[in-house]
Scaffold this motif. Sequence first.
Motif, PDB file in Angstrom:
ATOM      1  N   ILE A  42      -1.414  -1.895 -10.542  1.00 16.77           N
ATOM      2  CA  ILE A  42      -1.697  -0.932  -9.479  1.00 16.77           C
ATOM      3  C   ILE A  42      -3.166  -0.538  -9.600  1.00 16.77           C
ATOM      4  CG2 ILE A  42      -1.141   1.351  -8.548  1.00 16.77           C
ATOM      5  CD1 ILE A  42       1.623   1.063  -9.922  1.00 16.77           C
ATOM      6  N   THR A  43      -3.849  -0.484  -8.474  1.00 16.95           N
ATOM      7  CA  THR A  43      -5.245  -0.073  -8.473  1.00 16.95           C
ATOM      8  C   THR A  43      -5.468   0.905  -7.310  1.00 16.95           C
ATOM      9  OG1 THR A  43      -7.538  -0.835  -8.441  1.00 16.95           O
ATOM     10  CG2 THR A  43      -5.975  -2.057  -7.080  1.00 16.95           C
ATOM     11  N   THR A  44      -6.519   1.688  -7.417  1.00 17.67           N
ATOM     12  CA  THR A  44      -6.837   2.636  -6.349  1.00 17.67           C
ATOM     13  C   THR A  44      -7.935   2.097  -5.439  1.00 17.67           C
ATOM     14  OG1 THR A  44      -8.397   3.784  -7.788  1.00 17.67           O
ATOM     15  CG2 THR A  44      -6.151   4.672  -7.655  1.00 17.67           C
ATOM     16  N   VAL A  78      -0.260  -1.737  -4.847  1.00 12.92           N
ATOM     17  CA  VAL A  78       0.718  -2.182  -5.841  1.00 12.92           C
ATOM     18  C   VAL A  78       0.932  -3.688  -5.678  1.00 12.92           C
ATOM     19  CG1 VAL A  78       3.040  -1.850  -6.753  1.00 12.92           C
ATOM     20  CG2 VAL A  78       1.833   0.079  -5.689  1.00 12.92           C
ATOM     21  N   TYR A  79       0.494  -4.429  -6.676  1.00  6.68           N
ATOM     22  CA  TYR A  79       0.647  -5.887  -6.635  1.00  6.68           C
ATOM     23  C   TYR A  79       2.023  -6.281  -7.162  1.00  6.68           C
ATOM     24  CZ  TYR A  79      -4.184  -6.136  -5.277  1.00  6.68           C
ATOM     25  OH  TYR A  79      -5.348  -5.992  -4.577  1.00  6.68           O
ATOM     26  N   GLN A  84       0.850  -1.183   0.000  1.00  8.65           N
ATOM     27  CA  GLN A  84       0.000   0.000   0.000  1.00  8.65           C
ATOM     28  C   GLN A  84       0.886   1.233   0.000  1.00  8.65           C
ATOM     29  OE1 GLN A  84      -3.067   0.184   2.980  1.00  8.65           O
ATOM     30  NE2 GLN A  84      -3.265   2.408   2.773  1.00  8.65           N
ATOM     31  N   VAL A  85       0.684   2.084  -1.009  1.00  2.66           N
ATOM     32  CA  VAL A  85       1.425   3.337  -1.122  1.00  2.66           C
ATOM     33  C   VAL A  85       0.404   4.474  -1.031  1.00  2.66           C
ATOM     34  CG1 VAL A  85       2.904   4.753  -2.593  1.00  2.66           C
ATOM     35  CG2 VAL A  85       3.171   2.263  -2.595  1.00  2.66           C
ATOM     36  N   ASP A  86       0.590   5.362  -0.070  1.00  2.79           N
ATOM     37  CA  ASP A  86      -0.307   6.499   0.114  1.00  2.79           C
ATOM     38  C   ASP A  86       0.335   7.748  -0.486  1.00  2.79           C
ATOM     39  OD1 ASP A  86      -2.178   4.952   1.522  1.00  2.79           O
ATOM     40  OD2 ASP A  86      -1.097   5.258   3.402  1.00  2.79           O
TER      41      ASP A  86
END
Length: 141
Positions: A135-137, A129-130, A108-110
């Motif tokens: 990458i999905t939101t 980020v898999y 998880q990137v914030d």
Amino acid sequence: MTRAILISFCALFLLAGCTSQAEPSISTKQANSVAAANRAEQTSRANAAADASAKKQSGDHYQATDDHITSATSAVAAVGQVLNDSKQQTFGVVPTANQDAHGHHYYQVDAYQKTANGGRGHYLNSYFVYLDGSITTKQAN
């Protein structure tokens, strides 16, 4: 009496002629063309609504050029890459990999607004980020 009947018929025909209105008409080909255009527009609107609904449910999707994410650092780099190295944002990352409802691991990137002095401002969005670089939101639940 026949004269009265004749006058009545004449009056009736005269009144009928005054009150009749010409109805607009179009050919069958034109009617079919208009109907086809209406169906196409209706389908287009339905497809746009379905796309908007799917995006709301699954979030935005990106694909990083790095398809082998192995650390939190590479996850931050992948988000920066898909956001075209945005200079207005700074990122914070959860240092350990997490697992979604389907058993897939992700980082998880914030994203935060970057302040004038380069610090972290208000929260903007989270990116999941898999390990394959997708990458999905919106996290799968």
